[in-house]
Design a protein around this motif. Structure first.
Motif, short mmCIF file in Angstrom:
data_model
loop_
_atom_site.label_atom_id
_atom_site.label_comp_id
_atom_site.label_asym_id
_atom_site.label_seq_id
_atom_site.Cartn_x
_atom_site.Cartn_y
_atom_site.Cartn_z
N ALA A 197 0.81 -1.23 0.00
CA ALA A 197 0.00 0.00 0.00
C ALA A 197 0.84 1.28 0.00
O ALA A 197 0.28 2.37 -0.02
N LEU A 198 2.17 1.14 0.01
CA LEU A 198 3.02 2.33 0.09
C LEU A 198 2.76 3.25 -1.10
O LEU A 198 2.82 2.83 -2.26
N GLY A 199 2.50 4.50 -0.80
CA GLY A 199 2.29 5.50 -1.86
C GLY A 199 0.87 5.55 -2.39
O GLY A 199 0.53 6.47 -3.13
N ARG A 200 0.03 4.59 -1.99
CA ARG A 200 -1.35 4.56 -2.51
C ARG A 200 -2.26 5.37 -1.60
O ARG A 200 -1.87 5.86 -0.57
N ASN A 201 -3.53 5.47 -2.02
CA ASN A 201 -4.58 6.14 -1.23
C ASN A 201 -4.32 7.63 -1.03
O ASN A 201 -4.68 8.21 -0.01
N PRO B 141 -9.69 9.01 -1.26
CA PRO B 141 -8.35 8.50 -1.63
C PRO B 141 -8.38 7.85 -3.00
O PRO B 141 -9.15 6.93 -3.24
N GLN B 142 -7.59 8.34 -3.91
CA GLN B 142 -7.67 7.83 -5.28
C GLN B 142 -6.36 7.93 -6.04
O GLN B 142 -6.24 7.42 -7.15
N GLY B 143 -5.37 8.58 -5.46
CA GLY B 143 -4.12 8.79 -6.20
C GLY B 143 -3.00 7.94 -5.68
O GLY B 143 -3.16 7.13 -4.76
N ARG B 144 -1.85 8.14 -6.28
CA ARG B 144 -0.70 7.32 -5.92
C ARG B 144 0.58 8.12 -6.15
O ARG B 144 0.68 8.86 -7.14
N VAL B 145 1.52 7.97 -5.25
CA VAL B 145 2.85 8.56 -5.44
C VAL B 145 3.80 7.43 -5.82
O VAL B 145 3.89 6.43 -5.10
N ILE B 146 4.47 7.60 -6.94
CA ILE B 146 5.38 6.56 -7.42
C ILE B 146 6.79 7.13 -7.47
O ILE B 146 7.03 8.16 -8.10
N SER C 14 0.76 11.60 6.01
CA SER C 14 0.73 10.32 5.29
C SER C 14 -0.18 9.32 5.97
O SER C 14 -0.71 8.41 5.34
N LEU C 15 -0.32 9.47 7.29
CA LEU C 15 -1.02 8.47 8.09
C LEU C 15 -2.52 8.42 7.84
O LEU C 15 -3.15 7.38 8.00
N PHE C 16 -3.12 9.55 7.45
CA PHE C 16 -4.57 9.66 7.45
C PHE C 16 -5.21 8.76 6.39
O PHE C 16 -4.86 8.84 5.21
N PRO C 17 -6.20 7.97 6.77
CA PRO C 17 -6.86 7.09 5.79
C PRO C 17 -7.68 7.87 4.76
O PRO C 17 -7.81 7.46 3.62
N THR C 18 -8.27 8.98 5.20
CA THR C 18 -9.03 9.85 4.27
C THR C 18 -8.75 11.29 4.68
O THR C 18 -8.01 11.52 5.64
N SER C 19 -9.37 12.23 4.00
CA SER C 19 -9.18 13.65 4.34
C SER C 19 -9.52 13.88 5.81
O SER C 19 -10.62 13.54 6.25
N SER C 20 -8.60 14.48 6.55
CA SER C 20 -8.82 14.68 7.98
C SER C 20 -9.57 15.96 8.27
O SER C 20 -10.39 16.02 9.19
N SER C 21 -9.29 16.99 7.50
CA SER C 21 -9.84 18.32 7.78
C SER C 21 -9.63 19.16 6.53
O SER C 21 -8.88 18.77 5.62
N THR C 22 -10.24 20.33 6.50
CA THR C 22 -9.98 21.21 5.36
C THR C 22 -8.61 21.88 5.46
O THR C 22 -8.18 22.53 4.51
N HIS C 23 -7.98 21.76 6.60
CA HIS C 23 -6.60 22.25 6.78
C HIS C 23 -5.88 21.25 7.67
O HIS C 23 -6.34 20.96 8.77
#
Lengths: 162, 484
Positions: free
Chosen positions: B252-256, B344-349, B457-466
């Motif tokens: 899962a590294l870099g995903r989500n 979560p939909q993107g990925r860092v490669i 990096s830890l957050f499973p989804t958007s945590s806040s607007t900031h």
């Protein structure tokens, strides 16, 4: 078909391809940049394309040349890893006007034709063309309007710290 | 080879690294913070856009997604993105945490309660002296949006900021020359240094040094920092790169990746607005946000922004002959960011180069919400008396009345049609109990005893607007768990 005739035709075809490629490569060879400014980050050919593009995007040859010079100086000092990407983008733009037997180059186009071509890339269905247009436009405008000389027309009074 | 040996090695000095450095150093640990960017202070912030983007931002502000469609803004200097943000302090809402507990396996999170999270956020706010912007401090751009929203019956309010003694120059995003914005550069790193921490700047960490299942330090070109524990706080784009280069490669590294893409909208008024002065993003539209335990953070928010002439000119995609008259009205312009939390939909490669591929395309759902956000912003500005509202996308006509709002339905969805930025990347090292997570619920990289992640990096989804305060709160919880 007789072997000699087949050999003649295939040799002729190969010659034709080679001649076309030579013509294309020669015709599309990069223009030399303005000798009054030696590029620092980009190669001369890429620099010439950059000047031509910035001229269109800033609607002024003088502004285009100055902004290109500033970007090139930045690339020479801090942007080495961006030079390759920008050079590729500029090559694509430089070669864009031509077709198979057409050797015109972007930096040699009449200004109106160059403007039409570059502006068409803003809405092109080809993603990489929109990307190149957007990147060049942002860079040209950012550099130009970061100059204190440009602020007077905007009514911007500039930084508070001196 | 220059080698330093300490107890705790922290990579990055932003919201995660800066807070952690203060906590660990003040607890008596020997700490080295390794920061890729330069050491800066208020004396360096000359309020010139070009010079400051080069000095303070990664890739001079040009860190782009793979297709060039989104600029992912990230500080690369001492204090990280807290040095270059607008100072907004928006803690995570309880419903977001509930969302993670119910849908991402956080459950009781090892005994960390909602109250603990709230207390950690309050501690972060208090350390920065954060509080709501007073109504009389709102600049005209923010007041116009507040007035327009009130006329339409929409609810919003002043946002909390970490500024103390703000003079209202408006240059928050390119470093506060007055130390009024209390990011980690002002609020935490001096504390850490006073407690003995070493701040090692202009050092790019290439990899974590490993000995089996233990981290023994980090290394970069010509240096090593060895320690008993290693904390990665380089942000959601670069923390996974360090792990990748260290041959730590969970699936899962870099995903989500979430980017919360934002887009600007510009309005022109008959009288002077001076949107570039005063406190930017001081007021936010609340009524359009949807925060539920089922879906997490959704909807959209609008926040009036500031932009200097160079940034303004670069974002409006008009040909120069059409741009000139608009810029001549620079002091009459107002602008807001339409911020749309995403899934979560993107990925860092990360390949062999020094720059990542950020593979991300906004979803159709995001695009339709963005249109709704822009229509709302246009309505608000028109209600406040704007002569015209402009979406800076090629081919979208001006909006001068309610009737014209249908123009915005033609907002193109292709990359590079609409200038978008991201200032809140999250995900990429998802924390959770499952094998599909990079980090366990104790902040440790799965399979390692002493290698931690301490950033968004830890957050499973958007945590806040900031994301600044949620990251700081998480790091306080991490430090509490370590007994410091």
């Amino acid at each position: 078909m007789e072997p000699s005739r087949r050999r003649f035709l295939s040799t002729g075809a190969l010659f034709g391809v080679a001649a076309t490629l030579t013509w294309q490569l020669w015709g599309r060879r990069p223009l030399q940049a303005d000798p009054r400014h030696a590029p620092q980050g980009l190669a001369p050919a890429g620099y010439a394309t950059l000047v031509a593009a910035f001229d269109i995007l800033l609607d002024s040859p003088r502004a285009g040349a100055r902004a290109a010079k500033e970007l090139d100086a930045f690339l020479a000092t801090d942007g080495a890893d961006q030079v390759a990407e920008l050079s590729l983008a500029l090559t694509l733009l430089e070669m864009a006007p031509g077709g198979l037997l057409d050797v015109r180059r972007f930096s040699a186009l009449p200004r109106d034709e160059a403007r039409d071509l570059l502006e068409s890339w803003a809405t092109s269905p080809v993603g990489v063309r929109r990307q190149i247009h957007s990147a060049l436009r942002k860079a040209a405008r950012f550099i130009w309007f970061d100059r204190p000389e440009a602020w007077g027309d905007l009514g911007y009074d500039g930084p508070w710290v001196k | 080879m220059e080698t330093v040996t300490v107890q705790d090695v922290i990579v990055g000095s932003g919201a995660g690294g800066g807070v952690l450095a203060a906590r660990l150093a003040e607890a008596g640990r020997s700490v080295c913070v390794v920061e890729e960017g330069p050491r800066v202070s208020k004396a360096d912030f000359n309020q010139r856009e070009g010079a400051m983007y080069n000095l303070l931002f990664r890739d001079a502000g040009n860190q782009l997604t793979k297709d060039g469609g989104i600029s992912v803004l990230q500080g690369r200097c001492l204090g990280g993105s807290t040095t270059v943000n607008q100072g907004d302090c928006v803690p995570m809402e309880a419903a977001v945490l509930q969302h993670w507990r119910q849908h991402f396996g956080w459950g009781d999170w090892g005994g960390i309660s909602d109250g603990d999270v709230q207390a950690a956020a309050e501690r972060a706010l208090a350390e920065m002296g954060a509080g709501p912007i007073a109504p009389e401090e709102l600049n005209r751009n923010n007041r116009l949006m507040a007035e327009g929203a009130a006329k339409l019956g929409l609810k919003g309010g002043p946002l909390a900021h970490n500024r103390v003694g703000c003079v209202g120059s408006g240059y928050c995003m390119i470093g506060c020359a007055y130390d009024a914005k209390r990011g980690t550069l002002v609020a935490h790193l001096p504390r850490a240094e006073a407690a003995g921490a070493r701040l090692w700047c202009s050092k790019r960490v290439d990899r974590v040094l490993l000995d089996g299942h233990r981290a023994v330090g980090v290394a970069g070109e010509g240096f090593e920092v060895r320690g008993e524990r290693v904390f990665l706080a380089a942000g959601p784009i670069h923390t996974p790169g360090i792990l990748q280069r260290s041959a730590v490669r969970p699936r899962a590294l870099g995903r989500n990746l979430t980017l919360q893409p934002q887009a600007p909208i510009v309005a022109r008024f008959a009288d002077v607005v001076d949107f570039h002065r005063g406190i930017p993003q001081a007021w936010g539209l609340h009524s359009s946000l949807e925060v539920t335990a089922e879906r997490g953070l959704g909807g959209f928010t609008l926040e009036p922004i500031a932009a200097g002439p160079a940034m303004t000119a670069s974002l409006v995609p008009l040909p120069m002959p059409a741009l000139r008259p608009l810029l001549a009205q620079y002091r009459h312009l107002a602008a807001a960011l339409c911020l749309v939390p995403d899934r979560p939909q993107g990925r860092v490669i990360w390949g062999k180069g020094k720059r990542p591929k950020i593979d991300y395309r906004p979803s159709a759902e995001h695009h339709s919400t963005m249109i709704e956000a822009m229509k709302t912003a246009a309505r608000i500005y028109l209600a406040a008396g704007a002569l015209e509202v402009r979406v800076p996308a090629v081919g979208v006509p001006l909006v001068t009345s309610e009737r014209d709002l249908s123009h915005l339905d033609r907002l193109p969805s292709r990359a590079n049609d609409l200038p978008m930025i991201s200032a809140h990347p999250q995900g990429t090292c998802r924390m959770g109990p499952g094998e599909d997570c990079v980090v366990g619920l104790d902040f440790r990289v799965r399979g390692f005893d002493n290698l931690y992640v301490a950033d968004a990096s830890l957050f499973p989804t958007s945590s806040s607007t900031h994301t600044m305060v949620p990251v700081m709160a998480m790091v306080h919880l991490l430090a509490d768990g370590l007994g410091t």
